[in-house]
Design an enzyme around this catalytic site. Structure first.
Site, PDB file in Angstrom:
ATOM      1  N   CYS A  64      -1.040   2.416  -0.310  1.00  0.00           N
ATOM      2  CA  CYS A  64      -0.379   3.997   0.037  1.00  0.00           C
ATOM      3  C   CYS A  64       0.531   3.592   0.687  1.00  0.00           C
ATOM      4  O   CYS A  64       1.220   2.106  -0.175  1.00  0.00           O
ATOM      5  CB  CYS A  64      -1.135   4.399   1.344  1.00  0.00           C
ATOM      6  SG  CYS A  64      -1.720   3.622   3.111  1.00  0.00           S
TER       7      CYS A  64
HETATM    8  C1  RB5 Z   1       2.187   9.031   3.920  1.00  0.00           C
HETATM    9  O1  RB5 Z   1       1.641   9.534   3.980  1.00  0.00           O
HETATM   10  C2  RB5 Z   1       2.349   7.275   4.872  1.00  0.00           C
HETATM   11  O2  RB5 Z   1       1.473   7.519   5.397  1.00  0.00           O
HETATM   12  C3  RB5 Z   1       1.262   6.702   3.257  1.00  0.00           C
HETATM   13  O3  RB5 Z   1       1.317   6.850   2.229  1.00  0.00           O
HETATM   14  C4  RB5 Z   1       0.407   5.460   4.436  1.00  0.00           C
HETATM   15  O4  RB5 Z   1       1.171   4.520   4.248  1.00  0.00           O
HETATM   16  C5  RB5 Z   1      -0.640   4.921   5.834  1.00  0.00           C
HETATM   17  O5  RB5 Z   1      -0.045   4.707   5.680  1.00  0.00           O
END
Ligand code: RB5
Length: 149
Positions: A64
């Site tokens: 993420c």
């Molecule tokens: C976006 O939802 C962001 O919060 C995600 O990509 C991540 O960094 C979460 O920990």
């Protein structure tokens, strides 16, 4: 080794780079996502974590923005030991000491070169066992009691 990989919109570019690079030719299933359209990272984290926890895949990789949300979500799945790693040493020790079965990366934290090094080390480093197995057993016992609550 069978690998399940997934990302949210902030990790999709790094996921593609790994699939075209260090993971090319390996037995990998891509759980998505496949575009930069905004999604909720827990949905992908749970899909990959369940695939690993069930034994269908040996390891998981989740990406993420930071790797943190994916790790928090994946660690809610029984049997998952997800480690967010932004450096090679942590990746190595997450295998050696913690027998991590899911690696979490931050697409906004590490570039593709470092990420490839982290993944290579993480896929190849064995679990040391011994006293570390005893410690993991304590975590497993706590996990069992959580699921009974
Ligand atoms: C976006 O939802 C962001 O919060 C995600 O990509 C991540 O960094 C979460 O920990």
């Amino acid at each position: 080794m069978t690998i399940a990989i997934g990302s949210d919109h902030n990790g999709v570019a790094l996921k593609e780079a790994l699939l075209q690079g260090v993971l090319k030719g390996l037995d990998v299933r891509d759980f998505g996502v496949f575009s930069s359209e905004s999604v909720d990272y827990p949905d992908v984290a749970f899909a990959v974590a369940r695939a690993v926890a069930s034994g269908e895949y040996e390891r998981g990789i989740l990406i993420c923005g930071t790797g943190i949300g994916m790790a928090i979500a994946a660690n809610k799945v029984k049997g998952i030991r997800a480690a967010p790693c932004s450096d090679v040493y942590s990746a190595k020790m997450s295998r050696r000491d913690n027998d991590a079965n899911v690696l979490c990366l931050g697409g906004r934290v590490v570039g593709p070169g470092l990420a490839a090094e982290i993944v290579t080390v993480w896929l190849n480093e064995p679990f040391a066992g011994g006293r570390h197995a005893r410690r993991l057993e304590k975590i497993r016992t706590q996990e069992e009691s959580c699921h009974d609550e």
